[in-house]
Motif scaffolding. Structure first.
Motif, short mmCIF file in Angstrom:
data_model
loop_
_atom_site.label_atom_id
_atom_site.label_comp_id
_atom_site.label_asym_id
_atom_site.label_seq_id
_atom_site.Cartn_x
_atom_site.Cartn_y
_atom_site.Cartn_z
N UNK A 153 13.57 -10.89 80.52
CA UNK A 153 14.18 -9.82 79.74
C UNK A 153 15.70 -9.90 79.82
N UNK A 154 16.21 -10.19 81.01
CA UNK A 154 17.65 -10.28 81.21
C UNK A 154 18.28 -11.33 80.29
N UNK A 155 17.73 -12.53 80.31
CA UNK A 155 18.30 -13.60 79.50
C UNK A 155 18.11 -13.34 78.00
N UNK A 156 16.94 -12.83 77.63
CA UNK A 156 16.71 -12.52 76.21
C UNK A 156 17.63 -11.41 75.73
N UNK A 157 17.86 -10.42 76.60
CA UNK A 157 18.75 -9.31 76.23
C UNK A 157 20.18 -9.80 76.04
N UNK A 158 20.62 -10.74 76.88
CA UNK A 158 21.97 -11.28 76.73
C UNK A 158 22.10 -12.02 75.40
N UNK A 159 21.14 -12.88 75.11
CA UNK A 159 21.18 -13.66 73.86
C UNK A 159 21.07 -12.73 72.65
N UNK A 160 20.07 -11.84 72.68
CA UNK A 160 19.90 -10.91 71.56
C UNK A 160 21.07 -9.97 71.42
N UNK A 161 21.63 -9.56 72.56
CA UNK A 161 22.77 -8.66 72.52
C UNK A 161 24.01 -9.30 71.92
N UNK A 162 24.28 -10.54 72.32
CA UNK A 162 25.45 -11.23 71.78
C UNK A 162 25.30 -11.48 70.28
N UNK A 163 24.11 -11.88 69.86
CA UNK A 163 23.88 -12.07 68.43
C UNK A 163 24.00 -10.74 67.69
N UNK A 164 23.46 -9.68 68.30
CA UNK A 164 23.50 -8.37 67.66
C UNK A 164 24.91 -7.84 67.47
N UNK A 165 25.77 -8.05 68.47
CA UNK A 165 27.15 -7.57 68.34
C UNK A 165 27.84 -8.23 67.15
N UNK A 166 27.55 -9.50 66.96
CA UNK A 166 28.20 -10.25 65.88
C UNK A 166 27.60 -9.91 64.51
N UNK A 167 26.27 -9.82 64.46
CA UNK A 167 25.59 -9.55 63.18
C UNK A 167 26.00 -8.18 62.64
N UNK A 168 26.03 -7.16 63.51
CA UNK A 168 26.41 -5.83 63.04
C UNK A 168 27.87 -5.82 62.58
#
Length: 259
Positions: A47-62
């Motif tokens: 969850x930690x690693x997926x959250x980092x990857x998803x979070x970084x992508x999410x910050x940029x996409x939004x």
């Protein structure tokens, strides 16, 4: 106000240091609490690693979504990675990535959602300290005693006193973390700790937005973040009542406490 630490040829950016410290603190907190309650440590790491990857992508996409009008005028914004990271995008992206990961591992998502959200709030507090050092996410001009002045920021206006919205946000994040830990200790129904995070963070972020003066996009009289905050609060209220029914099944029992 300093942003960088220079040691010979090496430059250490305080923003990055605070982000890294926040991630590490969140991981250690979650592992410690998870171990005490019998959660699968491998799932927590995943969850930690997926959250980092998803979070970084999410910050940029939004950011791209908010800046569509400007991107149409200047497409070079798409590959300008110095700016353009939206916190709400990171939250949404991290949650979605974690949910998908739990689904692939056939684990109930809600118990882990409850487990990690106090740590997420704690990490956000560190992140806001990073914003303070960098000067981004700055506040409106003020003559009050608590105003802070930047002198070499690439983001905030230099030489004028500003409301320290970064520190206000950091304090709010740490308070939310403490409240969530206290609430979790009361053994609420599955999903309600995460729901409380959405409500508390949404309310806090909505209020702080009135004090900020950096460009964040707008929808009518509200900033983009305030509009999302309203959605977060509504979503949190719905989740509070619906989560016990949506907790699902998995290797983690639905009734397991995360207190």
């Amino acid at each position: 106000m300093f942003n960088d630490i220079v040691i010979g040829p090496i430059t250490i950016h305080m923003y990055g240091v605070m982000i890294a410290a926040g991630f590490l603190a969140a991981l250690l907190m979650t592992l410690r609490r998870g171990k005490k309650r019998g959660y699968d440590e491998d799932i927590i790491w995943g969850i930690f690693f997926c959250a980092i990857i998803g979070g970084m992508l999410g910050t940029r996409i939004l950011y791209y979504i908010v800046e569509i009008p400007e991107i149409l005028k200047d497409p070079s914004i798409l590959w300008d990675f110095k700016n353009g990271y939206v916190v709400y995008g990171g939250i949404i992206g991290g949650i979605l990535a974690s949910y998908i990961y739990c689904r692939t591992k056939k684990q109930a998502f809600m118990p882990y959602f409850d487990l990690v959200m106090p740590a997420v709030s704690f990490a956000q507090g560190f992140g806001r300290f990073g914003c303070f050092f960098a000067g981004c996410c700055y506040g409106r001009e003020t003559d009050a005693w608590y105003g802070i002045t930047f002198h070499n920021s690439s983001f905030a206006p230099n030489g004028v006193k500003l409301i320290p919205t970064q520190l206000i946000s950091a304090a709010g994040d740490f308070i939310i973390c403490a409240l969530l830990l206290w609430f979790a200790s009361k053994r609420p129904k599955t999903g309600r700790v995460a729901a409380a995070y959405l409500v508390l963070y949404g309310i806090g972020r909505f209020a702080v937005e009135f004090l900020r003066n950096d460009y964040r996009g707008s929808v009518g009289v509200l900033s983009t973040s305030q509009l999302i905050s309203i959605g977060a609060v509504i979503g949190g209220i719905v989740l509070y009542f619906a989560a016990p029914k949506l907790a699902g099944v998995g290797n983690v029992a639905e009734e397991k406490s995360v207190g």
